[in-house]
Design a protein around this motif. Structure first.
Motif, PDB file in Angstrom:
ATOM      1  N   ALA A  63       0.741  -1.336  -0.059  1.00 41.36           N
ATOM      2  CA  ALA A  63       0.008   0.040   0.005  1.00 41.36           C
ATOM      3  C   ALA A  63       0.886   1.335  -0.056  1.00 41.36           C
ATOM      4  O   ALA A  63       0.526   2.300  -0.800  1.00 41.36           O
ATOM      5  CB  ALA A  63      -0.903   0.045   1.236  1.00 41.36           C
ATOM      6  N   ARG A  64       1.871   1.400   0.728  1.00 41.24           N
ATOM      7  CA  ARG A  64       2.817   2.377   0.724  1.00 41.24           C
ATOM      8  C   ARG A  64       3.406   2.692  -0.681  1.00 41.24           C
ATOM      9  O   ARG A  64       3.536   3.707  -1.020  1.00 41.24           O
ATOM     10  CB  ARG A  64       3.804   2.365   2.001  1.00 41.24           C
TER      11      ARG A  64
ATOM     12  N   SER B 280       2.636   1.652  -3.396  1.00 38.78           N
ATOM     13  CA  SER B 280       1.407   2.195  -4.424  1.00 38.78           C
ATOM     14  C   SER B 280       1.032   3.533  -4.230  1.00 38.78           C
ATOM     15  O   SER B 280       0.758   4.323  -5.265  1.00 38.78           O
ATOM     16  CB  SER B 280       0.263   1.414  -4.347  1.00 38.78           C
ATOM     17  N   TYR B 281       1.074   4.099  -2.785  1.00 41.57           N
ATOM     18  CA  TYR B 281       0.730   5.386  -2.577  1.00 41.57           C
ATOM     19  C   TYR B 281       1.805   6.127  -2.948  1.00 41.57           C
ATOM     20  O   TYR B 281       1.558   7.260  -3.769  1.00 41.57           O
ATOM     21  CB  TYR B 281       0.575   5.503  -1.065  1.00 41.57           C
TER      22      TYR B 281
ATOM     23  N   ASP C 168       1.854   6.735  -6.974  1.00 45.59           N
ATOM     24  CA  ASP C 168       0.981   7.614  -7.528  1.00 45.59           C
ATOM     25  C   ASP C 168       1.232   8.963  -7.186  1.00 45.59           C
ATOM     26  O   ASP C 168       0.842   9.784  -8.044  1.00 45.59           O
ATOM     27  CB  ASP C 168      -0.515   7.157  -6.997  1.00 45.59           C
ATOM     28  N   HIS C 169       1.363   9.458  -5.790  1.00 49.59           N
ATOM     29  CA  HIS C 169       1.582  10.565  -5.326  1.00 49.59           C
ATOM     30  C   HIS C 169       2.925  11.169  -5.889  1.00 49.59           C
ATOM     31  O   HIS C 169       2.821  12.480  -6.284  1.00 49.59           O
ATOM     32  CB  HIS C 169       1.997  10.555  -4.104  1.00 49.59           C
TER      33      HIS C 169
ATOM     34  N   ASP D 147       6.361   7.017   5.502  1.00 44.14           N
ATOM     35  CA  ASP D 147       5.281   7.958   6.080  1.00 44.14           C
ATOM     36  C   ASP D 147       5.848   8.584   7.059  1.00 44.14           C
ATOM     37  O   ASP D 147       5.339   8.505   8.265  1.00 44.14           O
ATOM     38  CB  ASP D 147       4.079   7.160   6.515  1.00 44.14           C
TER      39      ASP D 147
END
Length: 312
Positions: free
Chosen positions: A111-112, A114-115, A118-119, A150
């Motif tokens: 998830a990180r 992927s984030y 995209d970001h 994060d």
């Protein structure tokens, strides 16, 4: 989020940073601005635990840089001037490697990655070797590795160095997005960077802080006097004498710049507290001169920077 108290860093007889102190609150985007060799990068390297301070105390999110460096690193995302990339790796594999090194939990790792993909606009290049990417995309990968765990604080050292104008705009937009969620420290010698991105500016020169505040505050601090330009059709000596007699005017001199034929242009220095524009207009009309210009010079960030970092 960050407290720096009396930071000093020396290399033999060279004092790179000299008793620097500042605080940065949560959610601020702060620019460390200064000419090359001012001590910005040294300050950043001490803050990010790459260098030990000679003297002083630094804390990041309440953790001491010297006593608890591992916890400090967990709180920070760091993009140095030269992005720490392994060029033989594909972007996806590199981000997995960084996530593993940063101890991102396996359940959250996908998830990180992927984030940040995209970001940072990396979705289309995740399968490509880093060696094949443009400089702009490499900076995006550098930003992604700084964000993958994060962190609460993101530290960027000259993030747009060597980029073309289009790439600079893209990276600035990414930094703005990051700043909506994180505390950001941006080290640069480029005025446009801090003007476009930072809510607060700390100016460093010769290892010392010479100014700290908002852009408007720094301009206000540096703008001790008002400068006016006026162009009139009259005999220059008479104009200089009569304008110099206006209350609040401190100096009058001939000014460069284009003027209409027969008109003469002057630069006036005045007390900032005095509103002399109406008095100047009254002087012109009272002497029945024709006037083609009456303007006030606005102090720019460049003016402030040059004044603060000029070597006397």
């Amino acid at each position: 989020m960050i407290e720096v108290h009396e930071l000093t860093k020396t290399y033999g007889d060279l004092v790179a940073v000299n008793r620097v102190s500042f605080k940065i609150d949560r959610g601020e985007i702060v620019g460390l601005l200064g000419p090359n060799g001012a001590g910005k990068t040294t300050t950043i390297r001490v803050l990010t635990t790459f260098l030990a301070p000679t003297a002083g105390r630094l804390t990041v999110a309440g953790h001491d840089v010297e006593k608890d460096p591992l916890e400090v690193r967990r709180k920070l995302g760091y993009l140095p001037e030269s992005a720490p990339l392994y060029e033989d790796m594909r972007v996806r594999d590199y981000l997995r490697f960084v996530a593993d090194a940063r101890r991102v939990p396996r359940t959250a790792r996908h998830a990180r990655i992927s984030y940040v993909a995209d970001h940072c606009g990396l979705r289309g290049v995740m399968g490509r070797p880093i060696s094949e990417l443009s400089k702009g995309y490499r900076q995006r990968v550098g930003l992604a590795q700084a964000l993958v765990h994060d962190p609460e604080i993101v530290v960027l050292d000259e993030p747009t160095s060597g980029l073309d104008p289009n790439q600079i705009v893209e990276i600035r937009n990414l930094i703005r997005d990051i700043g909506r969620q994180k505390t950001v420290i941006l080290s640069t010698h480029i005025l446009q960077e801090v003007a476009a991105l930072c809510s607060r500016i700390i100016v460093i020169h010769r290892g010392k802080i010479v100014a700290d505040g908002s852009q408007a505050g720094l301009r206000e601090q540096a703008d001790k006097e008002s400068v006016f330009f006026i162009a009139v059709e009259a005999e220059p000596a008479e104009v200089a004498a009569r304008l110099g007699a206006v209350q609040g005017v401190k100096a009058v001199e001939k000014a460069d710049g284009e003027a209409l034929p027969g008109f003469h242009r002057f630069r006036l220095l005045a007390d900032k507290s005095a509103d002399i524009a109406p008095r100047l207009h009254q002087c012109v009309t009272g002497n029945k001169w024709r006037m083609s210009e009456l303007s006030k010079l606005s102090v720019t960030l460049e003016d402030v920077f040059r004044k603060l970092t000029r070597d006397e």
